[in-house]
Design an enzyme around this catalytic site. Structure first.
Site, PDB file in Angstrom:
ATOM      1  N   CYS A  52      -4.444   8.094   9.502  1.00 16.62           N
ATOM      2  CA  CYS A  52      -4.483   7.839  10.938  1.00 16.62           C
ATOM      3  C   CYS A  52      -4.045   8.828  11.826  1.00 16.62           C
ATOM      4  O   CYS A  52      -3.254   9.542  11.442  1.00 16.62           O
ATOM      5  CB  CYS A  52      -3.556   6.632  11.136  1.00 16.62           C
ATOM      6  SG  CYS A  52      -4.068   5.255  10.103  1.00 16.62           S
ATOM      7  N   LYS A  78       0.870  -1.085   0.113  1.00 16.98           N
ATOM      8  CA  LYS A  78      -0.072   0.031  -0.150  1.00 16.98           C
ATOM      9  C   LYS A  78       0.867   1.109  -0.128  1.00 16.98           C
ATOM     10  O   LYS A  78       0.489   2.371  -0.782  1.00 16.98           O
ATOM     11  CB  LYS A  78      -0.956   0.083   1.324  1.00 16.98           C
ATOM     12  CG  LYS A  78      -1.525   1.389   1.488  1.00 16.98           C
ATOM     13  CD  LYS A  78      -2.584   1.651   2.768  1.00 16.98           C
ATOM     14  CE  LYS A  78      -1.508   1.725   3.747  1.00 16.98           C
ATOM     15  NZ  LYS A  78      -1.493   3.335   4.108  1.00 16.98           N
ATOM     16  N   ASN A  79       1.893   1.411   0.917  1.00 17.92           N
ATOM     17  CA  ASN A  79       2.500   2.437   1.233  1.00 17.92           C
ATOM     18  C   ASN A  79       3.483   2.836   0.057  1.00 17.92           C
ATOM     19  O   ASN A  79       4.270   3.970  -0.167  1.00 17.92           O
ATOM     20  CB  ASN A  79       3.249   2.668   2.408  1.00 17.92           C
ATOM     21  CG  ASN A  79       2.398   3.057   3.470  1.00 17.92           C
ATOM     22  OD1 ASN A  79       1.142   3.077   3.227  1.00 17.92           O
ATOM     23  ND2 ASN A  79       2.790   2.585   4.837  1.00 17.92           N
ATOM     24  N   ASP A 138       4.616   0.640  11.907  1.00 16.01           N
ATOM     25  CA  ASP A 138       3.331  -0.232  11.500  1.00 16.01           C
ATOM     26  C   ASP A 138       2.897  -1.625  11.838  1.00 16.01           C
ATOM     27  O   ASP A 138       1.832  -1.980  11.463  1.00 16.01           O
ATOM     28  CB  ASP A 138       3.197   0.022   9.947  1.00 16.01           C
ATOM     29  CG  ASP A 138       3.296   1.662   9.336  1.00 16.01           C
ATOM     30  OD1 ASP A 138       3.126   2.600  10.179  1.00 16.01           O
ATOM     31  OD2 ASP A 138       3.595   1.673   8.312  1.00 16.01           O
ATOM     32  N   ARG A 165       0.791  15.352  13.035  1.00 18.32           N
ATOM     33  CA  ARG A 165       1.725  14.859  11.742  1.00 18.32           C
ATOM     34  C   ARG A 165       2.126  15.901  10.755  1.00 18.32           C
ATOM     35  O   ARG A 165       1.449  16.360  10.009  1.00 18.32           O
ATOM     36  CB  ARG A 165       0.702  13.849  11.345  1.00 18.32           C
ATOM     37  CG  ARG A 165       0.414  12.491  11.896  1.00 18.32           C
ATOM     38  CD  ARG A 165      -0.187  11.620  11.156  1.00 18.32           C
ATOM     39  NE  ARG A 165       0.506  10.850  10.032  1.00 18.32           N
ATOM     40  CZ  ARG A 165       0.232   9.903   9.380  1.00 18.32           C
ATOM     41  NH1 ARG A 165      -1.161   9.415   9.631  1.00 18.32           N
ATOM     42  NH2 ARG A 165       0.895   9.336   8.466  1.00 18.32           N
ATOM     43  N   ARG A 207      -9.001   0.845   4.667  1.00 17.99           N
ATOM     44  CA  ARG A 207      -8.263   1.788   4.027  1.00 17.99           C
ATOM     45  C   ARG A 207      -6.954   0.813   3.746  1.00 17.99           C
ATOM     46  O   ARG A 207      -6.145   1.433   2.647  1.00 17.99           O
ATOM     47  CB  ARG A 207      -7.717   2.923   4.942  1.00 17.99           C
ATOM     48  CG  ARG A 207      -8.839   3.967   5.045  1.00 17.99           C
ATOM     49  CD  ARG A 207      -8.315   5.183   5.654  1.00 17.99           C
ATOM     50  NE  ARG A 207      -6.860   5.262   5.476  1.00 17.99           N
ATOM     51  CZ  ARG A 207      -5.915   5.378   6.123  1.00 17.99           C
ATOM     52  NH1 ARG A 207      -6.347   5.664   7.520  1.00 17.99           N
ATOM     53  NH2 ARG A 207      -4.644   5.639   6.018  1.00 17.99           N
TER      54      ARG A 207
END
Ligand code: EPZ
Length: 427
Positions: free
Chosen positions: A117, A22-23, A305, A122, A397
């Site tokens: 998230c 995903k990232n 993560d 952030r 997500r």
């Protein structure tokens, strides 16, 4: 309202196949904007963050065609709008990668402040610092980040903190800058290397991704390319941890074992047997879990993560485990939910102390964020009883086909969708 219902107590066995990272995908899709032409991206994960970015590309004027569930064709020849709207950006973080790619392509970008998230503050100061050092002006107005530049110029940028997002975003902006950009104190995650490999296949000249210094020699033209995304390190780690937590024995397929080393090492210290093949790992736990200490760090350290998932696994370990969060200021929100299940955990700042072996009992809980949601599934799988998890939008997500994949390992898990009217009547 959608809920995940987990009926735990079964050992996970069999095999599960891991999807694309995903990232990496959420940076590679915005990167398609840099090449005026057609890119074909294989192994995209079927998750909400990816669907949202495909819609963002369409709104900008790209032609997006799903060839199959895991392959998308994106034609960015006619990008006309440099804007990512609030409606699309509010639910995800990575929309900010369009700042770097649109700035490089169009000299202007306007992207809504990202969601994603919630781990406390952030900041994106390091992204902005990088763009400004290359000659862009960046303003935040009415919730939009507006970046502009007549000409981006290569320069030397030393990041104050190691940031995945800033490293990727500034790398995107630098691809077409005039001259050489040198990035220092960069992130080294596998997805940084994957993005650099895709950009190089589009004609960029990037060297050093995966090390502490990345050098980008700006090029005038870039083109579309065909590319396959790497497997998702965190999805793989999540299933590895879930199998270990339940005392199961299963093969995790389609992985790069090298990317999993920090996770494999911690699971082995907890008493789990892990065998590695070329593109698979087998996780087998026969002995009781041992308590361990885990500190999260940027790659190649133990990934933040994976912090909630390993914490959930360690609830079943004998003794006291200490988890130290080394990346985010506030990534322990999910612990209140584990405590609702009977977990004995105390949190002091960035340190959580888990007293393993407490009797867990099923209770309604919620997914506080993506990986916190995964931790709820793992805890639920270990409890004799039915755990209902709310707010699963966070899980959707980032985890593709989560129900099907856990079921394939023998878990009793399903999604129920209670219409809101029924809830209203009951209330
Ligand atoms: C990426 O977030 C991931 N998200 C996160 O994964 C992951 O937790 C994180 O990297 C760290 O590995 C995506 O790739 C979409 P950072 P990112 O910039 O890029 C500070 C998941 O579960 N910082 O590396 O936003 C920041 O506060 C998600 O899949 C600044 O101070 O993270 C943090 O303490 C959640 N200024 C640290 O750096 C900045 O400008 C690392 O953040 C940027 C970051």
């Amino acid at each position: 309202m959608k809920k995940l219902v987990v009926s735990g107590g079964k050992k996970l066995c069999g095999s599960v196949s891991i999807g694309g990272a995903k990232n990496a995908t959420v940076a590679i899709l915005p990167a398609t904007v840099l090449g005026e032409g057609v890119s074909i991206i294989h192994n995209i994960p079927n998750v909400n963050d990816v669907s949202l970015e495909l819609r963002m590309l369409e709104e900008m004027g790209a032609k997006v065609r799903l060839i199959d569930k895991k392959t998308v064709e994106i034609d960015t020849t006619n990008i006309v709008s440099p804007t990512v709207s609030y409606e699309l950006a509010k639910n995800m973080r990575a929309s900010y990668y369009f700042l770097g790619s649109l700035l490089a392509r169009m000299g202007t970008a306007s992207v809504s402040m990202p969601g994603g998230c919630n781990f406390g503050v952030r900041p994106i100061d390091q992204h902005i610092k990088g763009f400004e050092l290359m000659g862009a002006t960046v303003e935040i107005e009415k919730g939009m980040i507006n970046a502009k530049s007549e000409k981006l110029t290569g320069t030397h940028i030393y990041f104050d903190v190691v940031s995945v997002g800033a490293t990727m975003n500034v790398m995107l902006a630098a691809c077409k800058a005039d001259g050489l950009t040198i990035l220092e104190n960069v992130a080294k995650e596998p997805h940084i290397v994957d993005l650099a490999n895709y950009l190089n296949s589009m004609g960029a000249e990037i060297r050093g991704a995966g090390t502490d210094i990345i050098k980008i020699r700006g090029v005038k033209e870039m083109h579309g390319a065909e590319y396959t995304i790497i497997p998702d390190q965190i999805e793989a780690g999540t299933y590895m941890t879930a199998v270990a937590a339940t005392g199961g024995n299963a093969i995790i397929e389609n992985v790069i074992p090298k990317h999993l080393e920090s996770i494999t090492a911690k699971l082995r210290s907890a008493g789990v047997t892990i065998e590695e093949g070329d593109d698979w790992v087998r996780v087998n736990r026969v002995e009781p879990l041992k308590a361990i200490n885990v500190t999260t760090m940027p790659h190649p350290g133990f990934p933040t993560d994976m912090q909630p998932q390993i914490a959930a696994m360690l609830l079943g370990a004998e003794g006291t485990s200490i988890i130290t969060e080394g990346v985010w200021d506030n990534r322990f929100k999910y612990i209140d939910e584990l405590v609702r299940l009977g977990a004995k955990i105390t949190v002091d700042g960035k340190v959580a102390v888990i007293t393993g072996g407490a009797q867990l009992t099923a209770a309604p809980v919620k997914a506080t964020d993506l990986r916190g949601g995964a931790a709820m599934i793992i805890a639920g799988l270990c409890i004799d009883g039915i755990t209902e998890i709310e707010e699963i939008v966070h899980i959707e997500r980032g985890y593709e086909d989560v129900v099907e994949k856990f079921r394939g390992l023998g878990a009793d898990i399903k999604i129920i969708d209670t219409p809101d009217e029924i809830i209203a009547k009951v209330i």
